[in-house]
Design a protein around this motif. Structure first.
Motif, PDB file in Angstrom:
ATOM      1  N   TRP A 119     167.016 -92.855  61.322  1.00 53.87           N
ATOM      2  CA  TRP A 119     165.946 -93.677  60.769  1.00 53.87           C
ATOM      3  C   TRP A 119     166.109 -93.895  59.282  1.00 53.87           C
ATOM      4  O   TRP A 119     165.742 -94.945  58.749  1.00 53.87           O
ATOM      5  CB  TRP A 119     164.591 -93.031  61.060  1.00 53.87           C
ATOM      6  CG  TRP A 119     164.250 -93.067  62.494  1.00 53.87           C
ATOM      7  CD1 TRP A 119     164.152 -92.021  63.344  1.00 53.87           C
ATOM      8  CD2 TRP A 119     164.011 -94.240  63.288  1.00 53.87           C
ATOM      9  NE1 TRP A 119     163.856 -92.460  64.596  1.00 53.87           N
ATOM     10  CE2 TRP A 119     163.757 -93.809  64.591  1.00 53.87           C
ATOM     11  CE3 TRP A 119     163.977 -95.606  63.001  1.00 53.87           C
ATOM     12  CZ2 TRP A 119     163.474 -94.693  65.616  1.00 53.87           C
ATOM     13  CZ3 TRP A 119     163.696 -96.479  64.023  1.00 53.87           C
ATOM     14  CH2 TRP A 119     163.450 -96.021  65.311  1.00 53.87           C
ATOM     15  N   VAL A 129     167.266-101.780  55.800  1.00 56.23           N
ATOM     16  CA  VAL A 129     166.236-102.805  55.603  1.00 56.23           C
ATOM     17  C   VAL A 129     165.984-103.016  54.117  1.00 56.23           C
ATOM     18  O   VAL A 129     165.847-104.137  53.627  1.00 56.23           O
ATOM     19  CB  VAL A 129     164.933-102.395  56.323  1.00 56.23           C
ATOM     20  CG1 VAL A 129     163.795-103.319  55.944  1.00 56.23           C
ATOM     21  CG2 VAL A 129     165.151-102.401  57.825  1.00 56.23           C
ATOM     22  N   CYS A 182     153.794 -96.067  53.181  1.00 52.42           N
ATOM     23  CA  CYS A 182     154.873 -96.317  54.141  1.00 52.42           C
ATOM     24  C   CYS A 182     154.760 -95.379  55.318  1.00 52.42           C
ATOM     25  O   CYS A 182     154.852 -95.771  56.471  1.00 52.42           O
ATOM     26  CB  CYS A 182     156.228 -96.073  53.459  1.00 52.42           C
ATOM     27  SG  CYS A 182     157.063 -97.566  53.005  1.00 52.42           S
ATOM     28  N   ALA A 195     166.050 -97.476  57.531  1.00 50.89           N
ATOM     29  CA  ALA A 195     165.179 -97.797  56.396  1.00 50.89           C
ATOM     30  C   ALA A 195     166.010 -98.257  55.209  1.00 50.89           C
ATOM     31  O   ALA A 195     165.677 -99.243  54.534  1.00 50.89           O
ATOM     32  CB  ALA A 195     164.341 -96.577  56.023  1.00 50.89           C
ATOM     33  N   LEU A 244     158.842 -95.171  60.361  1.00 53.42           N
ATOM     34  CA  LEU A 244     159.504 -95.811  61.498  1.00 53.42           C
ATOM     35  C   LEU A 244     159.588 -94.867  62.690  1.00 53.42           C
ATOM     36  O   LEU A 244     159.432 -95.266  63.846  1.00 53.42           O
ATOM     37  CB  LEU A 244     160.922 -96.256  61.094  1.00 53.42           C
ATOM     38  CG  LEU A 244     160.983 -97.471  60.176  1.00 53.42           C
ATOM     39  CD1 LEU A 244     162.404 -97.711  59.712  1.00 53.42           C
ATOM     40  CD2 LEU A 244     160.440 -98.694  60.877  1.00 53.42           C
ATOM     41  N   LEU A 281     158.530-101.833  57.908  1.00 52.08           N
ATOM     42  CA  LEU A 281     159.683-102.684  57.674  1.00 52.08           C
ATOM     43  C   LEU A 281     159.348-103.742  56.622  1.00 52.08           C
ATOM     44  O   LEU A 281     160.141-104.027  55.711  1.00 52.08           O
ATOM     45  CB  LEU A 281     160.110-103.364  58.978  1.00 52.08           C
ATOM     46  CG  LEU A 281     160.610-102.416  60.076  1.00 52.08           C
ATOM     47  CD1 LEU A 281     160.843-103.186  61.366  1.00 52.08           C
ATOM     48  CD2 LEU A 281     161.885-101.731  59.642  1.00 52.08           C
TER      49      LEU A 281
END
Lengths: 337, 296
Positions: free
Chosen positions: A114, A121, A194, A118, A255, A206
């Motif tokens: 993850w 992104v 977040c 992250a 996420l 995201l």
């Protein structure tokens, strides 16, 4: 004395056990709010036996007694004892210390996929912001909010930007303190946001990662247009390494929770979310510490040290430090699985 | 037993089923407000302390810095610190007799405490921030943020009403439940404790009334508990009329022949009946028959 009390098993049972229950009750009362830590060695020695005796008394009473008050009392006593014994009893300091030394690293290592997502992104956001602003400077305002920009736009002159990057020496240490605290609160809040948004199934995370990345990319482009790329990154990176890493970790945590919410797999959704939530929350607490460190650097160091090479050196050092810290965690978690 | 009555069952690691009483939603809301009030008080105290410790004129920035830092740390760690240190309670929860426990019956570990409190960012502070400073979320700040935030606030507020554990978002995230601290006093056993003599002439020499099996079969467990309640309350606040009424009802129901079996006061009669009835029903219960309610 009538003969009834001997004939009733429940009354006999109560007479035999009553002193133990009262002893347990007084023990719990003595523990008070501090819990087990407030007890002396004699009490601690008695506690397990008394606790188990109370629970077994409850089971027996449920089976053989119809004395409502007795049953209520034993339910209450057993529950209080259970909470007393199983309540967590750590001080915040020791919990944090152990956490930062061990758990934080292991948890981060466990969610490295993850973290990669992250980071990807975020990087995508940076790239988009950068490229789009270079093509069309008017897009800058849609990427960068006014507070973050603080007067830096593509329309600023080179000298204006340079002065802001350098720090022209008129800032006092006084103001820096307030500035640092503001930054810490602001950035930590973004990070925690977040994490918290993960519970909204991850999509907002995201978006937030992307938009923060775009903001950074746009500012980089604005500076690049004046040939100040090197100075810009020297300005961002010393604290940026820590802060962006923390942001990505928080994003990854969010996420992870979002994924548990959307695709819990074999487990029940609530259980999956709860487990991911605990994991993610612990990571978020570690990130608060990282944001704090980053804010210190951003608030103080950056304004007081203006040489570009020193700034890059600090950036490189912090990257190295975090790398070592987390990779040692990965090795450790790999060894135990 | 609480007025609210909502129970949550937990299996203790010792394999005993425990029934916890879920905290009422109102009590939890009040506890939250009290905690916020305490935090505000602490912030004011911190501001005063900071102004006192850094009085020199050039330290304005430091004062703000110190206070901002205290404010943030307080906001983040007040709940976490107390729930860790006082096993699932904050000062307000302690005042109101509430407690946080793990929903699966195990230990309340620090990850749970972190999780249930950090989600408060999302439940309370993020919507507040979105309303006050929408630009933090969306560069440019859009008007559509307001109805979204309102909707979110409604969902968050409604969540404790929509699930059986009365869990808010934080409880769902952490796997915790907020319960009421149980508190029950152990009163004397009605069967064992001796009666005060009703009058000088009676009681001491008489045998207690005896009841036949048919008579004891008329009532069930629920009536037994009601009788226990009556007797216990009489111990606290004597009410002879109530005793007389109850006695008459019982005598009629079981077909009690008064005539020549001796005279007992109301309290003696009821105590004896209670003891006999309880013994009878308990023996039946041990054999597996629980009669909950009376016959007919």
């Amino acid at each position: 004395m009538s003969t009834d009390d001997v004939a009733l098993r429940s009354a006999r049972f109560r007479r035999e056990r009553e002193s133990q229950w009262l002893e347990l009750e007084s023990l719990i009362d003595r523990g008070g709010q501090r819990g087990v830590r407030a007890l002396g060695p004699d009490d601690l020695y008695r506690l397990p036996a008394l606790y188990r005796a109370a629970l077994s008394s409850l089971s027996v009473a449920r089976a053989i007694s119809l004395d409502r008050n007795l049953l209520d009392y034993l339910e209450s006593l057993a529950t209080r004892a259970y909470v007393f014994v199983y309540g967590v009893r750590r001080s915040l300091g020791s919990a944090l210390g152990d956490f930062l030394r061990n758990r934080f690293r292991t948890l981060v290592a466990a969610m490295k996929v993850w973290v990669a997502v992250a980071a990807a992104v975020f990087a995508l956001g940076v790239a988009c912001g950068w490229v789009l602003t270079l093509h069309d400077p008017a897009r800058y305002d849609s990427f960068v909010s006014v507070e973050v920009a603080q007067g830096r736009t593509p329309l600023s002159t080179r000298n204006e930007l340079r002065a802001l990057l350098r720090g022209d020496g008129t800032v006092t240490v006084d103001d820096l303190g307030a500035f640092a605290s503001f930054l810490f609160s602001h950035n930590a809040r973004i990070g925690l946001l977040c994490f918290a948004l993960g519970f909204a199934a991850g999509v907002p995370v995201l978006v937030l990662l992307f938009s923060n990345g775009a903001s950074l990319g746009a500012m980089a482009a604005a500076h690049q247009m004046h040939g100040l790329t090197v100075e810009f990154w020297a300005w961002v990176l010393p604290h940026g390494v820590t802060e962006l890493l923390a942001l990505c970790l928080c994003g990854a945590a969010g996420l992870m929770v979002g994924r548990a919410m959307v695709a819990p797999g074999a487990r029940r959704r609530l259980d999956a979310v709860a487990e991911a939530g605990r994991h993610a929350a612990s990571v978020a607490v570690g990130c608060v510490a990282m944001f704090f460190a980053a804010a210190l650097v951003e608030g103080f160091f950056r304004q007081l040290v203006t040489a570009t090479s020193t700034r890059y050196a600090v950036a490189a050092a912090s990257a190295l430090l975090w790398g070592v810290y987390f990779i040692r965690g990965r090795v450790r978690s790999g060894a135990t699985t | 037993m609480t007025a609210d009555g909502a129970r949550y069952q937990v299996l203790a690691p010792e394999m005993v089923r425990l029934e916890l009483s879920l905290a009422s939603r109102g009590a939890r809301a009040v506890a939250f407000l009290v905690d916020v009030a305490i935090q505000i008080g602490l912030l004011i105290a911190a501001a005063i302390a900071v102004a006192f410790l850094l009085p020199a004129p050039g330290t304005g920035g430091w004062r703000v810095a110190a206070w901002l830092l205290v404010a943030f740390l307080l906001r983040t760690f007040y709940f976490i610190g107390f729930e860790l240190r006082m096993s699932g309670r904050t000062p307000a929860k302690r005042m109101l007799g509430l407690r946080v426990v793990a929903a699966d019956g195990g230990e309340l570990d620090s990850g749970m405490v972190f999780a249930r409190n950090l989600t408060r960012e999302l439940e309370v502070f993020a919507p507040m921030l979105a309303l006050l400073a929408p630009r933090v979320f969306v560069p440019g700040g859009k008007l559509w943020l307001w109805p979204v935030v309102a909707l979110w606030a409604i969902v968050v507020a409604a969540l404790p009403f929509l699930n059986r554990r009365r869990a808010r978002l934080g409880d769902l995230a952490a796997g915790t439940v907020v319960v009421e601290e149980p508190r029950a006093r152990l009163l004397p056993d009605l069967v064992a404790s001796p009666l005060r003599p009703a009058s000088a002439s009676s009681a001491a020499e008489q045998a207690p009334p005896r009841f036949s099996q048919e008579q004891l079969e008329m009532y069930g467990i629920r009536e037994l508990h009601v009788l226990e309640e009556v007797l216990r309350r009489h111990d606290l606040v004597p009410d002879q009329e109530l005793l007389a009424t109850v006695r008459r009802k019982i005598e009629v129901k079981i077909g009690w022949q008064k005539a020549d079996q001796g005279t007992w006061s109301d309290i003696e009669f009821l105590r004896a009946f209670y003891a006999a009835q309880r013994g009878f029903l308990e023996r039946r219960m041990v054999l597996g028959e629980r009669r909950e309610r009376k016959r007919g």
